[in-house]
Design a protein around this motif. Sequence first.
Motif, PDB file in Angstrom:
ATOM      1  N   THR A  35      -0.346   0.093  -9.441  1.00 42.07           N
ATOM      2  CA  THR A  35       0.678   0.472 -10.407  1.00 42.07           C
ATOM      3  C   THR A  35       0.619   1.943 -10.806  1.00 42.07           C
ATOM      4  OG1 THR A  35      -0.702  -0.279 -12.231  1.00 42.07           O
ATOM      5  CG2 THR A  35       0.877  -1.846 -11.355  1.00 42.07           C
ATOM      6  N   LYS A  61       2.078   5.934 -14.095  1.00 39.38           N
ATOM      7  CA  LYS A  61       2.454   4.548 -13.887  1.00 39.38           C
ATOM      8  C   LYS A  61       3.736   4.472 -13.082  1.00 39.38           C
ATOM      9  CE  LYS A  61       2.811   0.179 -16.255  1.00 39.38           C
ATOM     10  NZ  LYS A  61       2.648  -0.527 -17.507  1.00 39.38           N
ATOM     11  N   THR A  64       8.518  -0.271 -12.294  1.00 41.15           N
ATOM     12  CA  THR A  64       9.039  -1.332 -11.444  1.00 41.15           C
ATOM     13  C   THR A  64      10.490  -1.580 -11.815  1.00 41.15           C
ATOM     14  OG1 THR A  64       8.214  -2.978 -12.990  1.00 41.15           O
ATOM     15  CG2 THR A  64       6.813  -2.461 -11.128  1.00 41.15           C
TER      16      THR A  64
END
Length: 134
Positions: A35, A61, A64
């Motif tokens: 991630t 990060k 998504t």
Amino acid sequence: MKNSVIALSMFLAVSTLSAAQTSTKPSKEAVQKTTYSCPMHPKEIGKQGDDCSKCGMALTKIETPKPTYACPMHPTVTGKKGDDCSKCGMALTKIETPKPTYACPMHPKVTGKKGDDCSKCGMALTKVEEEKNK
């Protein structure tokens, strides 16, 4: 002879149960490892707090994307096109994104949020009323 058959049966039962109880979920480290990536080198991945091995930048990060398909009966079940609901087996349908709520009276294609001005004429954007189907 009977004792060896019983012992063999017990061994097979215990080994089958232990194999069935192993988790198929990836470990917490494996999930976290995928991630975070380097903004300059997206293939360089690691965990939170790591630095890129090529340029030394802190890994950030990875965002998504939101799922675009959901079950009509179970909206919490989401996935991609062609997936089926894990609860009821129905095909997932496309999630409709809400339409913009503010637009320019002179240029309806110019949309935005409350308080924005039209980029073409400078007028304040007004609230768009939803058309009701008759």
